[in-house]
Write an enzyme that holds these catalytic residues in place. Structure first.
Site, PDB file in Angstrom:
ATOM      1  CB  VAL A 241     -10.448  -3.840  -5.564  1.00 53.66           C
ATOM      2  CG1 VAL A 241     -10.559  -3.041  -4.279  1.00 53.66           C
ATOM      3  CG2 VAL A 241      -8.993  -4.030  -5.976  1.00 53.66           C
TER       4      VAL A 241
ATOM      5  CB  ILE B   3      -2.163   6.937  -1.100  1.00 52.56           C
ATOM      6  CG1 ILE B   3      -0.790   7.414  -1.593  1.00 52.56           C
ATOM      7  CG2 ILE B   3      -3.273   7.834  -1.641  1.00 52.56           C
ATOM      8  CD1 ILE B   3      -0.596   7.350  -3.096  1.00 52.56           C
TER       9      ILE B   3
ATOM     10  CE1 TYR C  96      -0.141   1.301 -11.702  1.00 53.52           C
ATOM     11  CE2 TYR C  96       1.245   3.111 -12.451  1.00 53.52           C
ATOM     12  CZ  TYR C  96       0.334   2.600 -11.543  1.00 53.52           C
ATOM     13  OH  TYR C  96      -0.096   3.363 -10.495  1.00 53.52           O
TER      14      TYR C  96
END
Ligand SMILES: [Zn+2]
Length: 698
Positions: A504, A461, A596
């Site tokens: 990140v 993506i 999640y």
């Protein structure tokens, strides 16, 4: 300057192109054009040109005398035979009898005499090449020659340096008039090896490719030798504010940190609100340079004199304007006052530019269209210089020219006093009718001038989003823990696309990555916080460590990215877009997917919090909820297992939605693009899942 001629290389060129039907003259013309083009001290970015007169055939196969001359759009460093189109020589020579010839008419004559009507337009200096009798002619904008020719005593110095070897041509703007003048000067001194065009460059000529090329090297070397040997300190240093002195003393690489803080301030100050839409800006991309010679130059006490006299050769005005902006000295630590002083300096620059345009436009027969008044080069004492452009390529060209200008002016000041042309001549070049005609012909791409940082940039993506953003004009940085994957994706995008290693979940790594983006392009306008990872577990039994790990990457990482981006966006003061890859799990939990879905739900709320807190700064925050996209989170093995478990084919499983269509990374990228462009939309979530009523947002 050393000759780069190598017999074997020249012969290889003749053999290689000969096999493709190119004659020896043109093959050798290609060879020496490249030798010249490869040296930035001779030509930069499409500057300079070369020619050869030979016998060719027209489209009917008849033998004719032609001149092959560099076509516009070609760079000498990588020129091919196609970049040296053939023009019928006889009609070009006939134009010499004309009393005058305007630029448009001249270009029409050149084009109408091309042997191949589809070939690129021959150089505007073609007639100069045609009027001289020599077989091979080489033209460069050598910085050494310009450093002796751009002097108040330029003529005298050039005469001393060249004696009988080269004749001097006073400055005339390129075109028909210059071609006539150069031919007359040559005819009065036919023994010369070349012509020095004051404030412009140098021509050399000869009967062979080698002779003309070697004469260029020899004449340029004479100019180089004119500079006093051993004179390293040319400029007297200014007394910079005490606090900023250390910046000048540390090694160039160590300056990255302050530079990455200063770049967004420069970038913001040089942006122009776009009247076409509220919240839109015409932004610049930056390209930073520094070196001991640049630092000596920008730190000089008389910077305000020598840097403001004008360009070293007129066609640079098209890329850099006549004058760079001088930024105020940078205080250390960086203080708010710097941004204020810089904005005031930009405002003064704009006012002066507008006055210059008004003054000059008044003397034009046909009124000109004013170009944007923003500087293309910013000199920062204590730091270095920035090239500015509406994309990374233009910024690089401006920076390359600025760097070469620093060298030329430094050399000129080592000999005497640098002097450029009067304002009228520079305006004529900057507002040349041939350049004006190009204005408004190309529509800028929707994301032109914008810089996007995309996390998970090496993944499916992220890479698709990067490609789509780049196709729409943005400069793209792909951040990924998997640096090789980001590099592969960046190479596929091409252009200036940047790959940056970034974890990140680590604040220092995120900070360093955004610093790298700001150092490379000048700031950031769009952050796509896309990286994520899926954890499963039945919520009542799942190990808390799993839940916390998921929160690190699926919530806190988004916060770290958004925070780093907002810091740059606030420094720029031109708004921006924060885009988050959330998930349908944020609104529609899946069984055993709590670890999640929970952090993703928190991230959905994070989007709204940013929208609320930063709306007044023009920073928008939006999200995309995608589902069932083939990616690192939904691998072929997982698809096989899940479809088998449901007793479905893989295709039916992937298209198990209302529209019965498989959702692709490309579809998700389209949604991000929509949000990047939607200037009046914030706190929005776009669902890209082919239709799923249970996950529809209310
Ligand atoms: Zn030229």
């Amino acid at each position: 300057m050393r000759s780069g001629w190598v017999d074997q290389d020249a012969q290889r060129c003749v053999d290689q192109y000969g096999a493709a039907g190119v004659n020896r003259d043109l093959a050798l013309r290609v060879y020496t054009s490249r030798l010249l083009g490869r040296d930035p001290k001779l030509v930069l970015h499409g500057g300079g040109n070369t020619s050869v007169k030979t016998i060719g055939r027209d489209l009917l196969g008849e033998t004719i005398e032609v001149i092959h001359v560099k076509g516009s759009g070609w760079d000498m460093a990588e020129i091919e035979p196609a970049g040296l189109p053939a023009v019928r020589l006889a009609p070009l020579r006939k134009t010499r009898a004309l009393a005058a010839l305007g630029d448009e008419e001249m270009v029409a004559i050149l084009r109408s005499n091309l042997v191949d009507p589809a070939a690129p337009t021959p150089s505007v200096e073609t007639l100069l090449h045609a009027f001289l009798p020599h077989k091979f002619i080489d033209h460069t904008h050598s910085s050494a020659v310009l450093s002796i020719a751009n002097q108040s005593e330029g003529e005298t110095i050039c005469r001393q340096v060249y004696g009988e070897r080269a004749a001097l041509v006073p400055y005339v703007m390129p075109g028909f008039a210059l071609s006539i003048r150069a031919a007359q000067v040559y005819e009065a001194q036919p023994q010369v090896e070349g012509l020095i065009l004051l404030h412009h460059g140098i021509f050399t000529f000869g009967q062979t490719a080698r002779e003309s090329y070697e004469r260029m090297i020899a004449l340029v070397s004479l100019a180089e030798e004119r500079r006093p040997a051993g004179k390293t300190q040319v400029f007297v240093a200014a007394d910079l504010p005490r606090e900023s002195a250390p910046v000048a003393q540390i090694a160039p690489m160590a300056q990255i940190a302050p530079m990455a803080q200063i770049a967004p301030i420069v970038r913001g100050a040089c942006s122009i609100p776009d009247p076409s839409a509220q919240g839109a800006y015409r932004r610049m991309v930056l390209d930073f340079r520094t070196s001991p010679i640049i630092l000596q130059y920008v730190n000089g006490r008389e910077l305000g004199r020598y840097s403001q006299s004008g360009v070293v050769t007129p066609d640079h005005t098209i890329r850099t304007k006549n004058r760079p902006l001088i930024a105020p000295p940078v205080p250390l630590p960086l203080a708010k006052s710097f941004a204020e002083e810089l904005r005031a300096a930009v405002q003064r620059y704009v006012t002066e530019y507008q006055a210059y345009f008004a003054r000059q436009n008044g003397r034009q027969k046909t009124p000109k269209r004013q170009l944007d008044p923003m500087p293309r080069v910013v000199l920062v004492p204590g730091l270095g210089l920035f090239g500015l452009g509406h994309n990374a390529k233009d910024a690089r060209i401006a920076a390359d020219i600025a760097e070469s200008t620093v060298q030329t002016i430094t050399d000129a000041e080592a000999i005497g006093r640098f002097e450029s042309l009067p304002e009228n001549d520079l305006f004529d070049m900057e507002y040349w009718s041939l350049e004006q005609a190009k204005l408004g012909k190309s529509v800028p791409k929707p994301l032109a001038g914008q810089i996007a940082a995309i996390t998970g940039g090496g993944g499916t993506i992220g890479a698709a989003t990067g490609k789509l953003f780049a196709d729409n004009g943005a400069e793209v940085a792909l951040l990924d823990l998997d640096e090789p994957a980001a590099q592969t994706a960046a190479r596929r995008i091409g252009g200036a696309a940047l790959a940056v290693r970034c974890d990140v979940t680590d604040g220092a790594s995120v900070g360093a990555a955004f610093e790298a983006v700001a150092a490379r392009f000048g700031g950031v306008d769009i952050a796509v916080s896309n990286a994520g990872a899926a954890w499963q577990g039945r919520i009542g039994e799942v190990d808390e460590a799993v839940l916390r790990r998921s929160f690190e990457i699926n919530f806190f990482a988004h916060q770290k990215i958004a925070q780093a981006a907002v810091r740059l966006m606030l420094a720029q003061g031109t708004g921006g877009a924060l885009l988050f890859n959330v998930s349908k799990q944020a609104v529609n939990p899946g069984a055993d997917f709590g670890p999640y879905g929970l952090p993703k739900a928190a991230t959905l709320f994070l989007v709204r919090q940013y929208a609320l807190d930063y709306g007044r700064d023009g920073i928008r925050a939006n999200a995309v909820n995608a589902d069932r996209v083939r990616s690192g989170l939904l691998t072929p093995q997982m698809i096989a297992a899940r479809s088998a478990a449901r007793g479905m084919s893989e295709q039916d499983y992937m298209a198990g939605n209302l529209l019965m269509r498989e959702v692709t990374a490309q579809d998700v990228a389209q949604a991000f693009l929509h949000h990047a462009l939607a200037l009046k939309t914030t706190a929005d979530v776009t669902t890209v899942d082919g239709g799923n009523i249970a996950a529809a947002l209310r």
